[in-house]
Design a protein around this motif. Structure first.
Motif, PDB file in Angstrom:
ATOM      1  N   SER A  12      15.585  -6.031  -2.025  1.00 25.47           N
ATOM      2  CA  SER A  12      15.688  -4.714  -1.427  1.00 25.47           C
ATOM      3  C   SER A  12      14.523  -3.863  -1.927  1.00 25.47           C
ATOM      4  N   ILE A  13      13.803  -3.240  -0.997  1.00 19.42           N
ATOM      5  CA  ILE A  13      12.620  -2.449  -1.336  1.00 19.42           C
ATOM      6  C   ILE A  13      12.798  -1.031  -0.813  1.00 19.42           C
ATOM      7  N   GLY A  14      12.560  -0.045  -1.666  1.00 19.79           N
ATOM      8  CA  GLY A  14      12.647   1.350  -1.255  1.00 19.79           C
ATOM      9  C   GLY A  14      11.536   2.168  -1.875  1.00 19.79           C
ATOM     10  N   ARG A  15      11.631   3.474  -1.713  1.00 21.27           N
ATOM     11  CA  ARG A  15      10.592   4.365  -2.229  1.00 21.27           C
ATOM     12  C   ARG A  15      10.506   4.327  -3.754  1.00 21.27           C
ATOM     13  N   LYS A  16      11.609   3.988  -4.412  1.00 24.87           N
ATOM     14  CA  LYS A  16      11.647   4.036  -5.874  1.00 24.87           C
ATOM     15  C   LYS A  16      11.446   2.672  -6.529  1.00 24.87           C
ATOM     16  N   GLY A  17      11.166   1.650  -5.720  1.00 28.27           N
ATOM     17  CA  GLY A  17      10.933   0.341  -6.308  1.00 28.27           C
ATOM     18  C   GLY A  17      11.641  -0.756  -5.537  1.00 28.27           C
ATOM     19  N   TRP A  18      11.863  -1.885  -6.196  1.00 28.70           N
ATOM     20  CA  TRP A  18      12.513  -3.015  -5.540  1.00 28.70           C
ATOM     21  C   TRP A  18      13.446  -3.709  -6.515  1.00 28.70           C
ATOM     22  N   GLN A  19      14.432  -4.407  -5.950  1.00 30.76           N
ATOM     23  CA  GLN A  19      15.385  -5.122  -6.791  1.00 30.76           C
ATOM     24  C   GLN A  19      15.869  -6.372  -6.074  1.00 30.76           C
ATOM     25  N   VAL A  20      16.312  -7.326  -6.875  1.00 30.21           N
ATOM     26  CA  VAL A  20      16.832  -8.592  -6.358  1.00 30.21           C
ATOM     27  C   VAL A  20      18.352  -8.514  -6.351  1.00 30.21           C
TER      28      VAL A  20
ATOM     29  N   ARG B 103     -19.675  -3.800  11.328  1.00 28.43           N
ATOM     30  CA  ARG B 103     -19.075  -2.748  10.514  1.00 28.43           C
ATOM     31  C   ARG B 103     -17.673  -3.153  10.062  1.00 28.43           C
ATOM     32  N   ILE B 104     -17.143  -2.387   9.100  1.00 26.59           N
ATOM     33  CA  ILE B 104     -15.797  -2.618   8.570  1.00 26.59           C
ATOM     34  C   ILE B 104     -14.862  -1.540   9.102  1.00 26.59           C
ATOM     35  N   ILE B 105     -13.695  -1.955   9.593  1.00 32.22           N
ATOM     36  CA  ILE B 105     -12.630  -1.015   9.948  1.00 32.22           C
ATOM     37  C   ILE B 105     -11.402  -1.387   9.127  1.00 32.22           C
ATOM     38  N   GLN B 106     -10.936  -0.457   8.302  1.00 34.57           N
ATOM     39  CA  GLN B 106      -9.718  -0.678   7.522  1.00 34.57           C
ATOM     40  C   GLN B 106      -8.600   0.173   8.102  1.00 34.57           C
ATOM     41  N   HIS B 107      -7.451  -0.467   8.293  1.00 30.83           N
ATOM     42  CA  HIS B 107      -6.283   0.199   8.880  1.00 30.83           C
ATOM     43  C   HIS B 107      -5.418   0.781   7.766  1.00 30.83           C
ATOM     44  N   GLY B 108      -4.987   2.030   7.936  1.00 30.69           N
ATOM     45  CA  GLY B 108      -4.310   2.740   6.860  1.00 30.69           C
ATOM     46  C   GLY B 108      -2.827   2.498   6.721  1.00 30.69           C
ATOM     47  N   THR B 109      -2.422   1.252   6.559  1.00 31.25           N
ATOM     48  CA  THR B 109      -1.051   0.969   6.120  1.00 31.25           C
ATOM     49  C   THR B 109      -1.128   0.771   4.606  1.00 31.25           C
ATOM     50  N   GLN B 110      -1.168   1.909   3.902  1.00 26.56           N
ATOM     51  CA  GLN B 110      -1.563   1.901   2.496  1.00 26.56           C
ATOM     52  C   GLN B 110      -0.514   1.337   1.554  1.00 26.56           C
ATOM     53  N   ALA B 111       0.675   1.008   2.063  1.00 20.73           N
ATOM     54  CA  ALA B 111       1.673   0.388   1.195  1.00 20.73           C
ATOM     55  C   ALA B 111       1.144  -0.909   0.585  1.00 20.73           C
ATOM     56  N   ARG B 112       0.214  -1.550   1.258  1.00 18.48           N
ATOM     57  CA  ARG B 112      -0.332  -2.814   0.741  1.00 18.48           C
ATOM     58  C   ARG B 112      -1.169  -2.622  -0.514  1.00 18.48           C
ATOM     59  N   SER B 113      -1.468  -1.372  -0.859  1.00 21.49           N
ATOM     60  CA  SER B 113      -2.207  -1.094  -2.088  1.00 21.49           C
ATOM     61  C   SER B 113      -1.284  -0.836  -3.272  1.00 21.49           C
ATOM     62  N   SER B 114       0.034  -0.891  -3.051  1.00 21.35           N
ATOM     63  CA  SER B 114       1.005  -0.635  -4.118  1.00 21.35           C
ATOM     64  C   SER B 114       1.177  -1.871  -4.994  1.00 21.35           C
ATOM     65  N   GLU B 115       0.940  -1.714  -6.294  1.00 22.28           N
ATOM     66  CA  GLU B 115       1.096  -2.848  -7.206  1.00 22.28           C
ATOM     67  C   GLU B 115       2.546  -3.318  -7.250  1.00 22.28           C
ATOM     68  N   GLY B 116       3.486  -2.372  -7.169  1.00 20.56           N
ATOM     69  CA  GLY B 116       4.896  -2.753  -7.171  1.00 20.56           C
ATOM     70  C   GLY B 116       5.257  -3.608  -5.975  1.00 20.56           C
TER      71      GLY B 116
END
Length: 251
Positions: free
Chosen positions: A243-251, A72-85
């Protein structure tokens, strides 16, 4: 929107008897994550389980073993990895444009109010409290240990490290491209709350790898951002930082 009839269950055991179900999504209090995931896999279901996966390393290894045994498949819900940004940010960092990254921070800095002290009471009539407790030690009902506030008690939750901080730690590991550390040190305690809380309101942890350090900082009493973030990450390279935050990321 499709207006489909959805069956409701008061007991997960009855739900798992339904042969038409393919996947079980688990978003219960933390102490039920591993038992429900294990029972679901044994019943032939794939599983999506919210973070944190487990209270202990051995519990996590048990689920890996069961998933392999039952195919079977078990997926762990650290859903930040689904963010395109965030995918873009990780790709940028791993391109080498920051140079050699030697340290990353995972930041959980926010203001969470106290919960006070509440006496035990009878459980609401509509709540099957024995089933809610499940594998946790039997104790009287208390509304401070119930909806959401269960996060702050070790028998059911994992504090804010397992609630919010786990996302930032996961993003840091992802960005660094690391797996298991060779050493971890952690300390924390209650410097702010004076109530029914059991879990820390202040915590620091260091994850040591061969050539990089991951630092985790948690403060639940700060009404201001830390280095620009309430919850976020900073990656330090010898050519720059990301730097990464809720509103995006910057260099």
């Amino acid at each position: 929107d499709r207006n489909e009839k959805v069956d409701g269950y008061n007991d997960y055991r009855r739900m798992l008897e339904d042969k038409s179900l393919d996947v079980v999504c688990i978003a219960t209090p933390d102490h039920w994550h591993v038992p429900l995931a294990a029972f679901s896999v044994i019943a032939g279901k794939d599983v999506y389980v919210e973070k944190p996966l487990s209270h202990t390393i051995s519990e996590g290894r048990l689920l890996v073993s069961l998933a392999r045994k039952h195919g079977r498949i078990i997926q762990h819900g650290t859903q930040a990895r689904s963010s395109e940004g965030l995918m873009d940010a990780v790709e940028y960092m791993q391109s080498g444009k920051l140079g050699k990254i030697r340290m990353a921070k995972a930041i959980n800095s926010q203001l969470r109010g106290p919960i006070g002290s509440v006496p035990d009471s009878e459980a609401p009539a509509h709540v099957n409290y024995d089933l809610w407790l499940g594998p946790a030690p039997k104790r009287p009902f208390n509304r401070n240990r119930f909806h959401y506030k269960w996060h702050w008690f070790w028998a059911y939750g994992t504090g804010d490290t397992g609630n919010d901080g786990i996302h930032q730690i996961d993003i840091a590991r992802w960005g660094l491209g690391v797996k298991l550390p060779k050493a971890v040190s952690c300390s924390g305690g209650q410097l702010f709350y004076n109530d029914d809380h059991e879990t820390p309101d202040t915590q620091v942890a260091t994850f040591e790898y061969d050539d990089v350090y991951l630092m985790y900082e948690m403060r639940l009493w700060t009404p201001y951002p830390l280095e620009g973030h309430d919850n976020g990450n900073i990656f330090y390279g010898d050519k720059g930082t990301v730097s990464i935050g809720r509103k995006g990321w910057q260099v």
